[in-house]
Design an enzyme around this catalytic site. Sequence first.
Site: not given
Ligand code: C2E
Ligand code: CA
Ligand code: CA
Length: 515
Positions: A291, A350, A382, A412, A469
Amino acid sequence: MKKRSLFFKGSVALAVWIVFFFVTNFIVCVIEGREKVFINENISVNILSFFLGFFISVIVMLFMNLIAIKRSDKKHIYEMAYIDKVTGLGNKNKFILETAGVLTKNKGKYAVVVLEVNNFEVINEHFGLDEGDAILKYIADILKANIFEGEIVSRAGAGRFNLLIKYDDNDGVKTRLEMLMDDISEYRRTDTEISKCSVTSCCGIYIINDTDIFNNLKETEFNISNVIGRAKFALSQILGKYMNYCAFYDEETRNQLISDSDVEYAIKNNEFVVYIQPKYDIKDHTLSGGEALVRWNHHSKGFLTPDKFVPVFEKNGFIVDLDMFVFETVCKMQRKWLDMGVNPVRISVNQSRMHLFKRDYVENLKEILDKYSLPAELIELEITETIAFESMDVISEVLKRLHDIGFKISMDDFGSGYSSLNMLKNLDVDVLKIDKGFFEETSNSKRGQDIIESIIDMASKLGMETVAEGVETVEQAELLQENGCDIAQGYFYAMPMPISDYENLQISNKKDSGE
Ligand code: C2E
Ligand code: CA
Ligand code: CA
């Protein structure tokens, strides 16, 4: 002020004319000492008074017109400067003036509130301006009916309203605003699609402290603009939550504010970086996908995770460009890995719900895909269940076009919202991503485990792949495996990593599998 009709003005002019005619006749008769004092027999006197009367009545009419124009100009200028045409409420200028007036005269405590309809631009775009206007009028009526004496309500533009309300304590203000927002959510029009979704709104609140109040009216006006700015800032932290929400201004959050110039600078200097978090096949622990998750290497604030800026970008619209940047970066890398003979696995990106309303969204994705001659099945898009707010017909149509190109679609954060099942019923998606929060809360109890099992079972019956996830422990991984989940993503397996690290992982994965 009433507008005088042409008939009224004509009647006045005619009356002036007749009166003048008879009065001049009368005066001449008196001067000449006639006995019959009504009509002078002298024809030239009659002709003269006839024309003079006509001339005077024309002047009277012109004068009346002039006064009317001046009055209507004044009214028009006033309306343009202070009144909102759609709702009849005062506008932002009027709000500032009136609020300054109230605050300089009164001693009580007040709060300035900025109330905004969530996704108002989407409502306008989808249901038309008439529907948008009807909602604004409906809200204006609710607000007018619910403000007390000495309080002010105005429309500040688009789906936004400003209020000055009396402040007792935070709970009191919050409860009152929540009731207003609940009333607004009651908006229904049975004859249109909007009856299918509720009109939600958010409120940003700034409590005016004694130190904010100035005795000088001009200075106060200036400060009201700042106060509105703070309420707006509080609002910006919660906008787009798809439900009724209130937020109070907090100085600390403000210091983290991201400005437009920050974004411009970031683009020019390539500050956005794409990380990839691997996904693993639960049965054989092989790499099955990734992802893409964006990060911001901010020149002064340091390394920022998406929670610090994605919500802001979703509000200011920059998320559309950012998502396209992430999508293109992933396409470019997949092309590179194909050329290297690595056999890359599918990567998900995403996609903000804002894309759904860009006319050229699907075409833009296709263009980028073609630019890298990339098979669409190497990309998964997603979408979150928060798009449930939108019209299902529109989403289904967009998803169909994306499927026609060959993209896989995943839902998602399944289980984090309130309409997940409804979404499943209506939308054709290939992958179900079970939300990590949902997983955390339920995996510890028997009941929770049963729910996870049922979700996986349901997804498999619908022919969908399941991704869990936020898998952090071996127990969670085992539970998922027992229940037939297909793919796992989480810190237990791998953290999100820079593209170069992910590339190495793919290369070693290829070696391990003996290709
Ligand atoms: P998401 O799409 O639900 O992405 C998964 C988030 O969960 C990611 O946080 C990831 O680092 C985190 N994660 C993965 N494994 C674990 C785990 O084992 N435990 C926990 N507690 N967390 C885990 P991240 O990278 O901080 O991203 C947060 C949110 O930001 C994403 O949630 C997504 O909604 C948004 N996001 C990130 N990149 C993009 C992007 O390029 N475009 C858009 N529109 N939204 C993005
Ligand atoms: Ca996602
Ligand atoms: Ca997610």
